[in-house]
Design an enzyme around this catalytic site. Structure first.
Site, PDB file in Angstrom:
ATOM      1  N   THR A 287       0.811  -1.219   0.000  1.00 45.94           N
ATOM      2  CA  THR A 287       0.000   0.000   0.000  1.00 45.94           C
ATOM      3  C   THR A 287       0.843   1.268   0.000  1.00 45.94           C
ATOM      4  OG1 THR A 287      -0.139   0.100   2.405  1.00 45.94           O
ATOM      5  CG2 THR A 287      -1.819  -1.209   1.279  1.00 45.94           C
ATOM      6  N   ASP A 288       0.166   2.364  -0.313  1.00 46.96           N
ATOM      7  CA  ASP A 288       0.795   3.684  -0.173  1.00 46.96           C
ATOM      8  C   ASP A 288       0.438   4.219   1.213  1.00 46.96           C
ATOM      9  OD1 ASP A 288      -1.852   4.601  -0.335  1.00 46.96           O
ATOM     10  OD2 ASP A 288      -1.642   5.257  -2.410  1.00 46.96           O
ATOM     11  N   LEU A 289       0.744   5.461   1.487  1.00 46.23           N
ATOM     12  CA  LEU A 289       0.498   6.025   2.823  1.00 46.23           C
ATOM     13  C   LEU A 289      -0.970   6.063   3.219  1.00 46.23           C
ATOM     14  CD1 LEU A 289       3.085   8.952   2.829  1.00 46.23           C
ATOM     15  CD2 LEU A 289       3.207   6.775   4.064  1.00 46.23           C
ATOM     16  N   SER A 290      -1.855   6.027   2.232  1.00 43.96           N
ATOM     17  CA  SER A 290      -3.287   6.082   2.550  1.00 43.96           C
ATOM     18  C   SER A 290      -3.882   4.698   2.797  1.00 43.96           C
ATOM     19  CB  SER A 290      -4.043   6.782   1.413  1.00 43.96           C
ATOM     20  OG  SER A 290      -3.979   5.989   0.230  1.00 43.96           O
TER      21      SER A 290
END
Length: 160
Positions: free
Chosen positions: A27-30
């Protein structure tokens, strides 16, 4: 849809089902899956499909016979996969030719389609030239081939 349990997935008629869980590293930061990870998941599912069909890629490479390579891919992102989601990758072979095959892959969370790929995989010599697939490999794919490629409907994606 029940997710497959063996590590290399399961064959279910003309489709292969492969389970993936979305981990933090995906995943990314979100907390949403990074777009390139779908390509990795699809590649893993195709590799394990070959195992399930009895195709030994490593032996073919080591003997100098050849290898499969992705020659064309079109991805369509519909909904995000999120941290801790269980995702099923469905793979279907939609066309079989002498040196290539076309496939359709779908990443689903339950019945919702997250991402789909239409692709072509070619069999190549180790120096990169197209070559006829080994006959026993074509036979394995011929038993697995499906009808024309399905497409995502608004109802399946939740965008009705």
């Amino acid at each position: 849809m029940t997710l497959p349990h063996p590590p290399d997935g399961v064959l279910d008629g003309p489709r292969h089902l492969y389970a993936v869980r979305v981990y933090y590293e995906d995943t990314d930061l979100s907390g949403i899956t990074y777009h390139a990870n779908y390509l990795r998941w699809f590649e893993r599912a195709r590799s394990d499909l070959l195992r399930r069909l009895g195709i030994d890629q490593r032996a073919a490479i080591e003997s100098g016979e050849g290898a499969y390579a992705l020659s064309e891919v079109n991805l369509r992102y519909l909904l995000p996969a999120r941290l801790d989601d269980d995702v099923a990758i469905e793979t279907r072979c939609t066309e079989l030719r002498a040196a290539s095959c076309r496939m359709h892959q779908v990443a689903r969370r339950g019945t919702a389609i997250l991402c789909e790929a239409h692709l072509r995989v070619g069999f190549l010599t180790l120096d990169g030239r197209p070559r006829r697939q080994p006959e026993d490999w074509r036979t394995a794919f011929a038993r697995f081939i499906d009808a024309p490629e399905p497409t995502a409907t608004p109802e399946a994606t939740g965008h009705a």
